[in-house]
Design an enzyme around this catalytic site. Structure first.
Site, PDB file in Angstrom:
ATOM      1  N   ASP A   1      31.614  41.596  39.070  1.00 40.45           N
ATOM      2  CA  ASP A   1      31.163  42.916  38.481  1.00 40.45           C
ATOM      3  C   ASP A   1      30.979  42.641  37.023  1.00 40.45           C
ATOM      4  OD1 ASP A   1      31.064  45.632  38.728  1.00 40.45           O
ATOM      5  OD2 ASP A   1      33.093  45.949  39.314  1.00 40.45           O
TER       6      ASP A   1
ATOM      7  N   PRO B   1      33.758  42.776  44.427  1.00 39.98           N
ATOM      8  CA  PRO B   1      33.483  41.956  42.887  1.00 39.98           C
ATOM      9  C   PRO B   1      34.575  42.278  42.142  1.00 39.98           C
ATOM     10  CG  PRO B   1      32.108  44.003  42.992  1.00 39.98           C
ATOM     11  CD  PRO B   1      32.922  43.998  44.325  1.00 39.98           C
TER      12      PRO B   1
ATOM     13  N   LYS C   1      51.001  39.660  30.949  1.00 34.01           N
ATOM     14  CA  LYS C   1      50.958  38.469  30.019  1.00 34.01           C
ATOM     15  C   LYS C   1      51.749  38.334  28.720  1.00 34.01           C
ATOM     16  CE  LYS C   1      46.071  37.446  31.386  1.00 34.01           C
ATOM     17  NZ  LYS C   1      44.418  37.494  30.926  1.00 34.01           N
TER      18      LYS C   1
ATOM     19  N   GLN D   1      42.973  50.310  45.319  1.00 28.36           N
ATOM     20  CA  GLN D   1      41.433  50.544  45.796  1.00 28.36           C
ATOM     21  C   GLN D   1      41.167  51.784  46.791  1.00 28.36           C
ATOM     22  OE1 GLN D   1      39.100  49.457  44.235  1.00 28.36           O
ATOM     23  NE2 GLN D   1      40.360  47.914  42.964  1.00 28.36           N
TER      24      GLN D   1
ATOM     25  N   TRP E   1      31.770  51.980  39.158  1.00 25.90           N
ATOM     26  CA  TRP E   1      32.243  52.302  40.509  1.00 25.90           C
ATOM     27  C   TRP E   1      30.990  52.423  41.199  1.00 25.90           C
ATOM     28  CZ3 TRP E   1      37.003  50.632  41.803  1.00 25.90           C
ATOM     29  CH2 TRP E   1      37.785  50.633  40.899  1.00 25.90           C
TER      30      TRP E   1
ATOM     31  N   LYS F   1      55.486  45.376  36.743  1.00 28.74           N
ATOM     32  CA  LYS F   1      54.058  44.830  36.943  1.00 28.74           C
ATOM     33  C   LYS F   1      53.799  43.714  35.962  1.00 28.74           C
ATOM     34  CE  LYS F   1      49.258  46.470  35.960  1.00 28.74           C
ATOM     35  NZ  LYS F   1      48.566  47.512  35.282  1.00 28.74           N
TER      36      LYS F   1
ATOM     37  N   TRP G   1      37.179  51.379  44.908  1.00 31.84           N
ATOM     38  CA  TRP G   1      36.094  50.834  45.847  1.00 31.84           C
ATOM     39  C   TRP G   1      35.874  51.214  47.102  1.00 31.84           C
ATOM     40  CZ3 TRP G   1      35.308  45.998  49.088  1.00 31.84           C
ATOM     41  CH2 TRP G   1      33.976  45.582  49.286  1.00 31.84           C
TER      42      TRP G   1
END
Length: 1030
Positions: free
Chosen positions: A89, A50, A609, A569, A533, A606, A573
């Site tokens: 999430d 999610p 914005k 992850q 988590w 990376k 996750w």
């Protein structure tokens, strides 16, 4: 809607065509229809991790959705029923951080002032802020997933299952409360788990100070400790040395003071120890220093700890890599510091160490000299005070990698907290085993990065001192001696007597109490909520409200057949899924896992914005289409777990190099089908089991297609997308092509619903079309063509320019025979008059040389590498040829064997003919091409150029293959005799290709309608070509 007949001459906009496909899908409710059509099939289980809807989807999400869409579509087409639910999430720091910024909240007091109910209402209001944008983007990318039947972690059904998960762990004795030094975010005002702390490291400049601690028994002598966190010094309780290290006592002649530090770390004290003015007085082993007492730096905590603190301790965690070999101990701010303080009786297990900072990381009134200062700001002020006291011996800075909060971007600190843990260390061996029983793609990430993380896993801090999340369902007495764990809404209602509970957030249940069974009054819920988590790791159960509902569905679909997320992850996750599933069911929660790399900006940084270093995904999709975007993302090393630099020009290249050729191939076919109808009156109809053709290319296409079908089946079964994607991509063009070609497929009453290609099964292999010999021959033919085309490109020789001779060398006669069988195709593709195939090295002038991967060979040769490297270019061709046969070669007295060197074949051209020929090799086959343009071949080239100009003119006029027109030419008087000669000499070829031989414009009838007329230039001759209806 239905798809109109494809207009061969109309401009084609891929993005607009995709929108037509989406509209068609909506009309036939394609996704839900596909699910209904597959009901009753075996279930294929897929878990979708999610995302948060508080931010917009980025390229990483587009990549994830594409991979998941490819795998689940293929599973559906392979005979499975594949439920695909989107999830959200909705709890945790990402949401709270947004509200804290919006409302200017800096600590717990601010939240308590407005009330948890009001605070959580603010959080609830933004959790689905961008849900509609997510849905639009995901659907625009062509992904099929159910948004209407989604799951949200804030739903009471989801939260109740999370409670059930926790109660199972609690009942197994896997939950405990402990005082632990944890990574702490002053930006998000909460401790983080260890794996969260590892998500974001940055290189920063921090102070590096050496501080003096005078001995109580010898105030002229000071122990020197080095630290990069001066803000922890007010909380110092001890110093630690390594028991086995040797420490030296020196007299510093310039300062007239004695210092003690590690004998090998004088460079920390002096820039150049050899030139420094000091005298060595004594040496000590660390074990002998244990118990020495020193004068505290500050008086803030002396009264409380004087009897048991401010002394030297021993521990082997101390290193001699840098600093002074003496480590200052602040048990509230270091995990090892706290462990050592407990081991040496400086602290009791239930005793809190000095921790004079508030939730926002500011000093409290316990340290009045620095009260109100953020710890990082206080670094400078503390150094000033130490300097004034004469305790600051060396003041410098250090550039090092430091952990930052992955949400707020603020530097993390470490501090002691009472927190709730789930035990992980007792099941580490089982975690490692369960993980090994699953398939990772690439496997190296599962075995290496993830496997190593599991092997060193520590107990998991699952509690957060926050508000917007699933409350930990523990009701406790004031002394925490009596604990009741609740596993369901029903259980809470029974034990508390409160009925009609419809929400489980803090504002709805914190007031509920449970009567004590031990005479301790009313039990109250502990204030912590779950780490988000823990919630996402509970997703396999909570999305189905297991075990309260859907028990049969869960048991049939657990573990999942497939999961996929990014490489970050491995500590997120994937880890929490595995820990919870191992505790609950003793197994891994997935069978197959694809892990992909990160999508970076074009400059390798990376995506940001604020830096605006990447184009808006929606603009890219609207400009080039989702197909091109999907293909660029997945046809890259990223599906092997490596990173990808996103380049807009890369998406543009997919359009020109992949989509346009597909479109042109389809249009060529449609034109030829129309031409068949016109010339023979026969409609083309697809025959799934047509007799095998005598035509080599037809046989190869059919054979290659069967090999491709088999390869896709085999590789998809192994989840190796990276071997399949370069060959075939499951994307929109298949749908457009399918809809266009449906008219040629005979109706089959047994075929079922054929309105979409996604309703059909993946094709079965047709054994009758397999032809291993043809596939091998064509592959070898392609090798010759690719090598020779490379020579043409290097010499700027157009394929329309006929060349005289090509020589093809290979040592294997069968290889040459395979290529020679397709000689006429090679000649046609390369526009070469003659081809010589030979295995005679002398005739071809083939030579041998050896090259090496020096990085690999260097590990074997070590000091001899340089000698071999210098000598290898001088090794004779004959010696290298012998190495091919014997596997041995001696270079400057050093024997090299098979595998050490790579042998290259090449043709050495004599100087006198060097300008006439050019060569190329792939180290297996060698080709030599005559690159001179010979006059006798000029007419053929001119005829090809003329054909090319006529075809382009027909295209610009919007003509189709079935349209017959007259072609006329007009030369200025006295020009173009060579072109006219070529036109007459190759009249038959021109007629067969463009269906009309050019005629002098003077013969054009006045009544003929001219379609197009343009000036041309071939071989520096200008003339006019025109097309007219007959």
């Amino acid at each position: 809607m239905s798809f109109p007949p494809h207009d061969l001459s109309a401009p084609f906009n891929f993005a607009k065509e995709e929108e037509k496909v989406l509209e068609y899908w909506r009309e036939i409710d394609a996704f839900q229809t596909s699910l209904k059509l597959s009901e009753g099939r075996p279930e294929y289980s897929f878990y979708d991790g999610p995302p948060f809807a508080t931010g917009l989807p980025h390229y990483g999400h587009l990549l994830a959705g594409t991979i998941k869409d490819i795998v689940t579509r293929h599973a559906h087409a392979s005979g499975y029923h594949v439920s695909r639910r989107f999830g959200w999430d909705t709890h945790g720091l990402p949401v709270e951080h947004e509200i804290d910024k919006k409302l200017g909240i800096t600590g717990q007091e601010d939240v308590m002032k407005m009330g948890i109910a009001a605070y959580n209402a603010e959080c609830r209001a933004i959790v689905m802020r961008y849900a509609s944008e997510w849905r639009r983007t995901v659907e625009r990318m062509g992904r099929w997933i159910d948004f209407d039947n989604d799951y949200k972690t804030l739903n009471i059904t989801y939260m109740e299952s999370v409670w059930w998960v926790f109660k199972q762990l609690y009942a197994k004795g896997m939950v405990y409360r402990g005082l632990r030094v944890m990574p702490y975010s002053t930006g998000c005002l909460t401790p983080l788990s260890n794996f969260e702390a590892g998500l974001s490291y940055k290189d920063v400049n921090d102070p590096a100070v050496t501080v003096a601690f005078p001995l109580v028994d010898d105030r002229q002598t000071s122990l020197l400790a080095w630290t990069t966190t001066p803000w922890t010094l007010p909380s110092n309780l001890a110093l630690c040395v390594h028991p086995d290290y040797t420490y030296v006592k020196i007299h510093d002649q310039e300062q007239d003071r004695n210092f003690i530090l590690h004998e090998g770390l004088l460079r920390t004290l002096y820039k150049d120890p050899k030139k420094a003015k000091y005298k060595k007085l004594a040496t000590f082993k660390g074990v002998d220093m244990k118990g020495w007492r020193y004068v505290p730096l500050f008086e803030y905590f002396t009264e409380q700890f004087e009897d048991k603190a401010f002394r030297v301790l021993n521990d082997t965690y101390v290193t001699d890599a840098d600093g002074t070999g003496i480590v200052h101990q602040a048990p509230a701010f270091g995990e090892d510091d706290h462990r050592i303080a407990l081991a040496n009786g400086v602290l009791q297990p239930d005793e809190l160490p000095p921790c004079p900072i508030d939730d926002a990381g500011r000093f409290t009134k316990e340290v009045p000299d620095f009260v109100g200062l953020h710890v990082k700001v206080a670094d400078k002020e503390i150094q000033k005070v130490l300097k004034a006291k004469g305790r600051l011996i060396v003041q410098s800075t250090i550039m090092h990698s430091y952990p930052f909060c992955w949400r707020s971007g603020t530097p993390l600190i470490y501090r002691a907290f009472p927190v709730w843990f789930v035990k992980v260390q007792p099941v580490v061996d089982q975690l490692v085993k369960n993980n090994k029983d699953t398939r990772w793609v690439p496997q190296s990430v599962g075995d290496g990065r993830f496997g190593n993380w599991l092997a060193n896993a520590r107990d998991w801090n699952i509690s957060r001192n926050r508000y917007w999340g699933t409350p930990i369902p523990l009701w406790a007495s004031d002394d925490l001696e009596e604990l009741v764990c609740i596993g369901s809404v029903e259980e809470l209602e029974i034990l508390s007597g409160v009925k009609g509970i419809t929400d489980l957030h803090r504002e709805s249940i914190d007031h509920i109490t449970i009567p004590s069974k031990e005479g301790k009054g009313q039990l109250k819920r502990i204030p912590e909520v779950f780490d988000c988590w823990f919630e996402s790791g509970s997703m396999p159960y909570a999305q189905l409200h297991y075990p309260f509902e859907n028990k049969e569905i869960f048991e049939k679909t657990f573990p999942a057949d497939f999961v996929s997320e990014g490489i970050d992850q491995t500590r997120g996750w994937f880890y929490t899924l595995l820990v919870l599933a191992t505790h609950l069911f003793g197994t891994a929660p997935w069978k197959n896992l694809i892990v992909y790399g990160l999508v970076l900006a074009a400059d390798g940084k990376k995506m940001s914005k604020s830096l605006k270093n990447y184009p808006d995904p929606n603009l890219i999709i609207d400009l080039y289409g989702a197909d091109a975007t999907r293909m660029f993302l997945v046809n890259s090393p990223i599906v092997r777990g490596d990173n990808l630099r996103f380049r807009e020009e890369g998406v543009r290249e997919v359009v020109s190099r992949v989509l346009l050729p597909w479109l042109n191939a389809m249009r060529f076919f449609l034109g030829q089908a129309a031409l068949l109808k016109k010339t023979s009156g026969r409609d083309f109809k697809y025959d799934a089991h047509a007799p095998v053709s005598e035509n080599v290319m037809d046989r190869w296409i059919l054979a290659r297609c069967q090999s491709l079908i088999r390869l896709v089946r085999e590789e998809m079964a192994a989840y190796r997308l990276y071997t399949i994607i370069p060959l075939v991509v499951h994307a929109f063009p298949h749908r457009k092509i399918y809809q266009t070609l449906r008219q040629f497929i005979p109706e089959d009453p047994t075929a079922g619903d054929v309105r979409s290609i996604h309703f059909l099964s993946f094709p079965e292999v047709k054994e009758e079309y397999f032809d291993a010999v043809i596939e091998r021959q064509v592959k070898r033919m392609q090798t010759v063509i690719e090598l020779t085309r490379n020579i043409r490109e290097r010499h700027n020789l157009s394929l329309k320019t006929p060349l005289r001779e090509l020589l093809v060398f290979h040592a294997d006669e069968q290889w040459l025979a395979d290529a020679q069988d397709l000689q006429r195709y090679i000649q046609s593709e390369l526009n070469v008059r003659d081809i010589v195939f030979t295995s005679d090295e002398a005739l071809a002038g083939v030579r041998y040389r050896a090259v090496a991967d020096w990085a690999v060979l260097g590990r074997k040769l070590r000091k001899d590498l340089g000698r071999v490297k210098n000598a290898l270019p001088g090794v004779s061709s004959e010696a290298v040829r012998s190495y091919v046969d014997t596997g041995k070669l001696t270079v400057v007295g050093i024997e090299l064997v098979t595998g050490d060197l790579t042998v290259q074949r090449y043709i050495e051209l004599p100087e006198q003919i060097g300008g006439q020929y050019a060569t190329h090799t792939d180290n297996d086959v060698v080709v030599r091409l005559d690159v001179l343009v010979h006059k006798e071949l000029q007419s053929e080239w001119l005829a090809r150029e003329l054909i090319n100009r006529i075809q382009k003119l027909r295209k610009r006029a919007g003509l189709q293959a079935t349209d017959d027109v007259d072609v006329f030419y007009a030369f200025e008087e006295g020009t173009g005799p060579e072109i006219l000669e070529a036109m007459h000499g190759y009249e038959e070829v021109i007629l067969r290709t463009v269906r009309s031989v050019p005629t002098d414009v003077a013969k054009r009838k006045v009544t003929q309608k001219v379609l197009i007329e343009e000036e041309q230039e071939v071989a520096d001759v200008k003339f006019v070509l025109s097309l007219a209806w007959p």
